[in-house]
Design a protein around this motif. Sequence first.
Motif, PDB file in Angstrom:
ATOM      1  N   ARG A   1      32.400  59.389  40.462  1.00 54.83           N
ATOM      2  CA  ARG A   1      32.423  60.679  40.640  1.00 54.83           C
ATOM      3  C   ARG A   1      33.201  61.391  39.497  1.00 54.83           C
ATOM      4  O   ARG A   1      34.343  60.784  39.327  1.00 54.83           O
ATOM      5  CB  ARG A   1      33.255  60.931  42.005  1.00 54.83           C
ATOM      6  N   ASN A   2      32.878  62.297  38.801  1.00 51.00           N
ATOM      7  CA  ASN A   2      33.524  62.743  37.788  1.00 51.00           C
ATOM      8  C   ASN A   2      34.158  61.853  36.838  1.00 51.00           C
ATOM      9  O   ASN A   2      35.393  61.643  36.457  1.00 51.00           O
ATOM     10  CB  ASN A   2      34.679  63.762  38.257  1.00 51.00           C
ATOM     11  N   SER A   3      33.106  60.744  36.483  1.00 52.21           N
ATOM     12  CA  SER A   3      33.662  59.560  35.345  1.00 52.21           C
ATOM     13  C   SER A   3      34.853  58.862  36.196  1.00 52.21           C
ATOM     14  O   SER A   3      35.403  57.950  35.461  1.00 52.21           O
ATOM     15  CB  SER A   3      34.026  60.193  34.086  1.00 52.21           C
ATOM     16  N   SER A   4      35.308  58.793  37.576  1.00 49.40           N
ATOM     17  CA  SER A   4      36.097  57.874  38.116  1.00 49.40           C
ATOM     18  C   SER A   4      35.283  56.878  38.975  1.00 49.40           C
ATOM     19  O   SER A   4      34.305  57.364  39.352  1.00 49.40           O
ATOM     20  CB  SER A   4      36.866  58.708  39.099  1.00 49.40           C
ATOM     21  N   VAL A   5      35.902  56.009  39.047  1.00 54.10           N
ATOM     22  CA  VAL A   5      35.251  54.899  39.777  1.00 54.10           C
ATOM     23  C   VAL A   5      36.086  54.448  40.859  1.00 54.10           C
ATOM     24  O   VAL A   5      37.086  54.516  40.846  1.00 54.10           O
ATOM     25  CB  VAL A   5      34.644  53.479  39.209  1.00 54.10           C
ATOM     26  N   GLY A   6      35.519  54.130  42.012  1.00 55.33           N
ATOM     27  CA  GLY A   6      36.186  53.991  43.148  1.00 55.33           C
ATOM     28  C   GLY A   6      35.569  53.255  44.255  1.00 55.33           C
ATOM     29  O   GLY A   6      34.464  52.640  43.928  1.00 55.33           O
ATOM     30  N   ILE A   7      36.324  52.884  45.383  1.00 54.01           N
ATOM     31  CA  ILE A   7      35.653  52.115  46.372  1.00 54.01           C
ATOM     32  C   ILE A   7      35.715  53.086  47.883  1.00 54.01           C
ATOM     33  O   ILE A   7      36.406  53.745  48.038  1.00 54.01           O
ATOM     34  CB  ILE A   7      36.204  50.635  46.699  1.00 54.01           C
ATOM     35  N   GLU A   8      34.485  53.023  48.522  1.00 54.18           N
ATOM     36  CA  GLU A   8      34.396  53.805  49.652  1.00 54.18           C
ATOM     37  C   GLU A   8      34.170  52.871  50.686  1.00 54.18           C
ATOM     38  O   GLU A   8      33.095  51.950  50.764  1.00 54.18           O
ATOM     39  CB  GLU A   8      33.120  54.933  49.404  1.00 54.18           C
ATOM     40  N   LEU A   9      35.168  52.949  51.966  1.00 55.61           N
ATOM     41  CA  LEU A   9      34.719  52.476  53.079  1.00 55.61           C
ATOM     42  C   LEU A   9      34.190  53.087  54.267  1.00 55.61           C
ATOM     43  O   LEU A   9      34.988  54.118  54.357  1.00 55.61           O
ATOM     44  CB  LEU A   9      36.011  51.473  53.534  1.00 55.61           C
ATOM     45  N   THR A  10      33.300  52.787  54.903  1.00 52.62           N
ATOM     46  CA  THR A  10      33.097  53.518  56.339  1.00 52.62           C
ATOM     47  C   THR A  10      32.881  52.718  57.238  1.00 52.62           C
ATOM     48  O   THR A  10      32.719  51.389  57.222  1.00 52.62           O
ATOM     49  CB  THR A  10      31.631  54.391  56.099  1.00 52.62           C
ATOM     50  N   PHE A  11      33.410  53.153  58.433  1.00 49.46           N
ATOM     51  CA  PHE A  11      33.672  52.376  59.784  1.00 49.46           C
ATOM     52  C   PHE A  11      33.001  53.366  60.794  1.00 49.46           C
ATOM     53  O   PHE A  11      33.569  54.274  60.905  1.00 49.46           O
ATOM     54  CB  PHE A  11      35.231  52.239  60.150  1.00 49.46           C
ATOM     55  N   GLU A  12      31.770  52.652  61.278  1.00 50.43           N
ATOM     56  CA  GLU A  12      30.990  53.488  62.342  1.00 50.43           C
ATOM     57  C   GLU A  12      31.045  52.599  63.469  1.00 50.43           C
ATOM     58  O   GLU A  12      30.745  51.395  63.442  1.00 50.43           O
ATOM     59  CB  GLU A  12      29.599  53.668  61.912  1.00 50.43           C
ATOM     60  N   ASP A  13      31.073  53.361  64.606  1.00 54.80           N
ATOM     61  CA  ASP A  13      31.066  52.723  65.904  1.00 54.80           C
ATOM     62  C   ASP A  13      30.494  53.809  67.074  1.00 54.80           C
ATOM     63  O   ASP A  13      30.361  55.017  66.749  1.00 54.80           O
ATOM     64  CB  ASP A  13      32.351  52.226  66.414  1.00 54.80           C
ATOM     65  N   ASN A  14      29.997  53.477  68.282  1.00 53.97           N
ATOM     66  CA  ASN A  14      29.681  54.110  69.223  1.00 53.97           C
ATOM     67  C   ASN A  14      30.558  54.095  70.364  1.00 53.97           C
ATOM     68  O   ASN A  14      29.951  54.142  71.428  1.00 53.97           O
ATOM     69  CB  ASN A  14      28.115  53.665  69.644  1.00 53.97           C
ATOM     70  N   GLY A  15      31.821  54.039  70.154  1.00 51.11           N
ATOM     71  CA  GLY A  15      32.774  54.016  71.014  1.00 51.11           C
ATOM     72  C   GLY A  15      33.232  55.405  71.794  1.00 51.11           C
ATOM     73  O   GLY A  15      32.372  56.325  71.479  1.00 51.11           O
ATOM     74  N   PRO A  16      34.387  55.418  72.138  1.00 52.14           N
ATOM     75  CA  PRO A  16      34.747  56.716  72.973  1.00 52.14           C
ATOM     76  C   PRO A  16      34.964  57.756  72.093  1.00 52.14           C
ATOM     77  O   PRO A  16      35.062  59.046  72.341  1.00 52.14           O
ATOM     78  CB  PRO A  16      35.827  56.230  73.661  1.00 52.14           C
ATOM     79  N   GLY A  17      35.038  57.450  70.375  1.00 55.81           N
ATOM     80  CA  GLY A  17      35.206  58.595  69.427  1.00 55.81           C
ATOM     81  C   GLY A  17      36.774  59.229  69.688  1.00 55.81           C
ATOM     82  O   GLY A  17      37.408  58.828  70.544  1.00 55.81           O
ATOM     83  N   PHE A  18      36.906  60.342  68.988  1.00 57.58           N
ATOM     84  CA  PHE A  18      38.331  60.697  69.036  1.00 57.58           C
ATOM     85  C   PHE A  18      38.235  62.214  69.816  1.00 57.58           C
ATOM     86  O   PHE A  18      37.303  63.175  69.528  1.00 57.58           O
ATOM     87  CB  PHE A  18      38.581  61.171  67.696  1.00 57.58           C
TER      88      PHE A  18
END
Lengths: 136, 125
Positions: free
Chosen positions: A68-85
């Motif tokens: 993004r905007n000539s920066s590189v990075g790492i994106e982590l996503t954590f998905e679950d079907n638990g009780p949520g927040f």
Amino acid sequence: MKDPCKGRVRIRSENDIVVARRTVRDAATQMAFGLTDVTRIVTAASELARNVFQYAGDGVMHWTAVDRNSSVGIELTFEDNGPGFSDIEQAMQRGYSTSNGLGLGLPGVKRLMDELEIVSQPGNGAKVTARKWVRK
Amino acid sequence: MTTPKISVLKVHDVLLVTVPPDPDDATMATLQAEVLQAMEKCRPKGLMLDISTVETLDSFFARTVTETSRMVSLMGGRTVIAGMRSSVAITATQLGLSLGCTMTALNVDRALDLLNHTPQRRQRP
């Protein structure tokens, strides 16, 4: 062929937390993050993977190399079907925890990463996205 | 994946345990159990936990170490954490982790000095 710019780890046992850590360590190291940033990212991944396992019992981590905007990075996503927040703002407060953790999960993770986003409906699971950019 | 074996060495009057680089929860639980058994069997004055190869210190790890140190203290021993890497210290602090009242040392040599020169029962149980 295996795409080297993204990956996926299913999280449904304590051992999967270690697998998630190793996967993220390899990915972040390949992306030219410095040692301290690699440690920050891996530790954040460990906390988030543990949240998934502790609260939902089953979920998935995805990692992606992003730019993004000539920066590189790492994106982590954590998905679950638990009780949520039930209350995301409360979950982001230091010292707040509903399980037997230390209650420094999310606010701590936010300090380690550059960006942290939580999408959740009570009872309908959660999606936590964390990003860190390589410093130029 | 198999759980790495934890070896608890008795050196003079202290126990030395080298924590593996990326321990899972089961390994940390094994470590705690083996340390407490060795405390009872060998009656040492304390425990040195060498974490110089540990690359990730998360909240579960910190909790297990703090708990173990408290248990060792209840048994009459003292615990020194030795050799934390700078990247791990930075990360642990930013994450908000603390190791309670566990003593720390730069390396195993200094940890041994600390155990040999600290009066018994300095720590709160």
